[in-house]
Motif scaffolding. Sequence first.
Motif, PDB file in Angstrom:
ATOM      1  N   SER A   7      14.876  19.550  91.505  1.00  0.00           N
ATOM      2  CA  SER A   7      16.049  19.555  92.382  1.00  0.00           C
ATOM      3  C   SER A   7      17.260  20.252  91.757  1.00  0.00           C
ATOM      4  CB  SER A   7      16.423  18.118  92.762  1.00  0.00           C
ATOM      5  OG  SER A   7      15.408  17.524  93.527  1.00  0.00           O
ATOM      6  N   VAL A   8      17.618  19.875  90.538  1.00  0.00           N
ATOM      7  CA  VAL A   8      18.815  20.431  89.917  1.00  0.00           C
ATOM      8  C   VAL A   8      18.761  20.174  88.415  1.00  0.00           C
ATOM      9  CG1 VAL A   8      20.173  18.316  90.237  1.00  0.00           C
ATOM     10  CG2 VAL A   8      21.358  20.533  90.130  1.00  0.00           C
ATOM     11  N   LEU A   9      19.390  21.065  87.652  1.00  0.00           N
ATOM     12  CA  LEU A   9      19.557  20.881  86.215  1.00  0.00           C
ATOM     13  C   LEU A   9      20.969  20.398  85.931  1.00  0.00           C
ATOM     14  CD1 LEU A   9      17.985  24.207  84.889  1.00  0.00           C
ATOM     15  CD2 LEU A   9      17.054  21.917  84.491  1.00  0.00           C
ATOM     16  N   LEU A  10      21.123  19.656  84.858  1.00  0.00           N
ATOM     17  CA  LEU A  10      22.450  19.250  84.396  1.00  0.00           C
ATOM     18  C   LEU A  10      22.522  19.440  82.896  1.00  0.00           C
ATOM     19  CD1 LEU A  10      25.233  17.940  84.996  1.00  0.00           C
ATOM     20  CD2 LEU A  10      24.173  15.745  84.398  1.00  0.00           C
ATOM     21  N   THR A  11      23.477  20.261  82.452  1.00  0.00           N
ATOM     22  CA  THR A  11      23.711  20.402  81.018  1.00  0.00           C
ATOM     23  C   THR A  11      24.895  19.529  80.626  1.00  0.00           C
ATOM     24  OG1 THR A  11      25.078  22.379  81.431  1.00  0.00           O
ATOM     25  CG2 THR A  11      22.765  22.724  80.863  1.00  0.00           C
ATOM     26  N   LEU A  12      24.809  18.963  79.426  1.00  0.00           N
ATOM     27  CA  LEU A  12      25.834  18.059  78.919  1.00  0.00           C
ATOM     28  C   LEU A  12      26.170  18.431  77.481  1.00  0.00           C
ATOM     29  CD1 LEU A  12      24.113  14.835  80.227  1.00  0.00           C
ATOM     30  CD2 LEU A  12      26.331  15.650  81.048  1.00  0.00           C
ATOM     31  N   GLY A  13      27.410  18.274  77.113  1.00  0.00           N
ATOM     32  CA  GLY A  13      27.816  18.572  75.744  1.00  0.00           C
ATOM     33  C   GLY A  13      29.313  18.702  75.642  1.00  0.00           C
ATOM     34  N   TYR A  14      29.765  19.646  74.817  1.00  0.00           N
ATOM     35  CA  TYR A  14      31.189  19.849  74.601  1.00  0.00           C
ATOM     36  C   TYR A  14      31.510  21.331  74.694  1.00  0.00           C
ATOM     37  CZ  TYR A  14      30.812  15.067  72.940  1.00  0.00           C
ATOM     38  OH  TYR A  14      30.550  13.726  72.858  1.00  0.00           O
ATOM     39  N   ALA A  33      30.477   9.852  85.350  1.00  0.00           N
ATOM     40  CA  ALA A  33      30.339   9.097  84.100  1.00  0.00           C
ATOM     41  C   ALA A  33      30.611   9.987  82.889  1.00  0.00           C
ATOM     42  CB  ALA A  33      28.939   8.496  84.008  1.00  0.00           C
ATOM     43  N   ALA A  34      30.112  11.210  82.930  1.00  0.00           N
ATOM     44  CA  ALA A  34      30.349  12.137  81.817  1.00  0.00           C
ATOM     45  C   ALA A  34      31.841  12.402  81.660  1.00  0.00           C
ATOM     46  CB  ALA A  34      29.587  13.439  82.048  1.00  0.00           C
ATOM     47  N   GLY A  35      32.542  12.587  82.783  1.00  0.00           N
ATOM     48  CA  GLY A  35      33.980  12.807  82.710  1.00  0.00           C
ATOM     49  C   GLY A  35      34.703  11.631  82.083  1.00  0.00           C
ATOM     50  N   ILE A  36      34.285  10.427  82.433  1.00  0.00           N
ATOM     51  CA  ILE A  36      34.894   9.228  81.866  1.00  0.00           C
ATOM     52  C   ILE A  36      34.654   9.146  80.364  1.00  0.00           C
ATOM     53  CG2 ILE A  36      34.740   6.702  81.836  1.00  0.00           C
ATOM     54  CD1 ILE A  36      34.179   6.876  84.869  1.00  0.00           C
ATOM     55  N   GLU A  37      33.468   9.587  79.938  1.00  0.00           N
ATOM     56  CA  GLU A  37      33.112   9.525  78.518  1.00  0.00           C
ATOM     57  C   GLU A  37      33.648  10.713  77.717  1.00  0.00           C
ATOM     58  OE1 GLU A  37      31.593   7.136  76.930  1.00  0.00           O
ATOM     59  OE2 GLU A  37      30.828   5.887  78.566  1.00  0.00           O
ATOM     60  N   GLY A  38      34.346  11.633  78.388  1.00  0.00           N
ATOM     61  CA  GLY A  38      34.883  12.800  77.689  1.00  0.00           C
ATOM     62  C   GLY A  38      33.833  13.831  77.352  1.00  0.00           C
ATOM     63  N   ILE A  39      32.784  13.888  78.148  1.00  0.00           N
ATOM     64  CA  ILE A  39      31.684  14.828  77.929  1.00  0.00           C
ATOM     65  C   ILE A  39      31.728  15.900  79.007  1.00  0.00           C
ATOM     66  CG2 ILE A  39      29.166  15.077  77.922  1.00  0.00           C
ATOM     67  CD1 ILE A  39      29.103  12.155  76.880  1.00  0.00           C
ATOM     68  N   ASP A  40      31.545  17.137  78.602  1.00  0.00           N
ATOM     69  CA  ASP A  40      31.537  18.246  79.546  1.00  0.00           C
ATOM     70  C   ASP A  40      30.161  18.375  80.191  1.00  0.00           C
ATOM     71  OD1 ASP A  40      34.236  19.100  79.090  1.00  0.00           O
ATOM     72  OD2 ASP A  40      33.570  19.839  77.145  1.00  0.00           O
ATOM     73  N   ALA A  41      30.141  18.913  81.411  1.00  0.00           N
ATOM     74  CA  ALA A  41      28.889  18.959  82.161  1.00  0.00           C
ATOM     75  C   ALA A  41      28.856  20.148  83.110  1.00  0.00           C
ATOM     76  CB  ALA A  41      28.716  17.659  82.961  1.00  0.00           C
ATOM     77  N   THR A  42      27.627  20.576  83.417  1.00  0.00           N
ATOM     78  CA  THR A  42      27.415  21.691  84.337  1.00  0.00           C
ATOM     79  C   THR A  42      26.195  21.429  85.198  1.00  0.00           C
ATOM     80  OG1 THR A  42      28.177  23.184  82.574  1.00  0.00           O
ATOM     81  CG2 THR A  42      27.175  24.208  84.527  1.00  0.00           C
ATOM     82  N   PRO A  43      26.365  21.201  86.504  1.00  0.00           N
ATOM     83  CA  PRO A  43      25.200  21.154  87.384  1.00  0.00           C
ATOM     84  C   PRO A  43      24.723  22.574  87.655  1.00  0.00           C
ATOM     85  CG  PRO A  43      27.200  20.741  88.638  1.00  0.00           C
ATOM     86  CD  PRO A  43      27.617  20.920  87.203  1.00  0.00           C
ATOM     87  N   ILE A  44      23.412  22.785  87.589  1.00  0.00           N
ATOM     88  CA  ILE A  44      22.840  24.130  87.739  1.00  0.00           C
ATOM     89  C   ILE A  44      21.755  24.101  88.803  1.00  0.00           C
ATOM     90  CG2 ILE A  44      21.583  26.000  86.589  1.00  0.00           C
ATOM     91  CD1 ILE A  44      22.860  25.084  83.956  1.00  0.00           C
ATOM     92  N   GLY A  45      22.010  24.797  89.896  1.00  0.00           N
ATOM     93  CA  GLY A  45      21.001  24.919  90.940  1.00  0.00           C
ATOM     94  C   GLY A  45      20.246  26.227  90.869  1.00  0.00           C
ATOM     95  N   GLY A  46      20.731  27.157  90.045  1.00  0.00           N
ATOM     96  CA  GLY A  46      20.107  28.472  89.926  1.00  0.00           C
ATOM     97  C   GLY A  46      19.059  28.515  88.835  1.00  0.00           C
ATOM     98  N   PHE A  47      17.818  28.282  89.198  1.00  0.00           N
ATOM     99  CA  PHE A  47      16.700  28.388  88.261  1.00  0.00           C
ATOM    100  C   PHE A  47      15.438  28.693  89.056  1.00  0.00           C
ATOM    101  CE2 PHE A  47      17.153  23.955  89.471  1.00  0.00           C
ATOM    102  CZ  PHE A  47      15.861  23.535  89.739  1.00  0.00           C
ATOM    103  N   ASP A  48      14.425  29.212  88.381  1.00  0.00           N
ATOM    104  CA  ASP A  48      13.167  29.551  89.052  1.00  0.00           C
ATOM    105  C   ASP A  48      12.337  28.281  89.208  1.00  0.00           C
ATOM    106  OD1 ASP A  48      10.391  30.391  89.485  1.00  0.00           O
ATOM    107  OD2 ASP A  48      11.144  32.423  89.136  1.00  0.00           O
TER     108      ASP A  48
END
Length: 217
Positions: free
Chosen positions: A186-193, A153-168
């Motif tokens: 479970s996982v982090l997701l960052t969204l933005g540009y 969905a983020a890709g369709i909306e032109g939004i950049d994203a990063t799934p992050i599994g590396g956290f304490d």
Amino acid sequence: MDLLNVSKTRYTTKAYNPEKKIPQETFNRLLEILRLTPSSINIQPWHFFIAENQAAKERIAKSLVGKYAYNAPKVLDSSHTILFCTKADISEQHLENLLNQDDLSGRFKDEKAKQGQKDSRTGYVDYYRTEKGDIQRWAENQTFIALGQILLAAGIEGIDATPIGGFDEDIITQELKLTEQGLVPSVLLTLGYRSESDFNAKLPKSRLNKEQIFTQL
């Protein structure tokens, strides 16, 4: 929107422009798409913590220390960050909440149909809890379906994203009192540009070829 082209052009963002924010209406659309994620027997075993102001993102970033410190700037510079959590177990109360929502949504023609749904869903949960012995893994698999849905969905909306599994996990669990809420992170997701300094934006996409991953039966 050409979904194939979105799949070809979206990528995992490595650096964000902290000055550029996702419009609220667009972000609300993403959350609604996230809410509508399909799951096995419509179990919806998730909860999402949303950080869109700096103080909230700093709380998330507390878990990005030591070997995970390289992920902290992604969270702090993102427009929004979402922590995806999964229920540690499927409680009777959660099953009741699902059944009540099914009823409110008009999914049952009569009480027999409602009881049938209750028995079926309870049976599956008991199977994964007792016979398979991996109910949390099964539940978390559903949460990752939600991650995939919002990434597309983020890709369709032109939004950049990063799934992050590396956290304490211990730090974020304590910070947000997840255990008391019956949740596991479970996982982090960052969204933005993306930032102009994002090296990954300039690299070609790399995937295994179809001969290596598809078998025609």
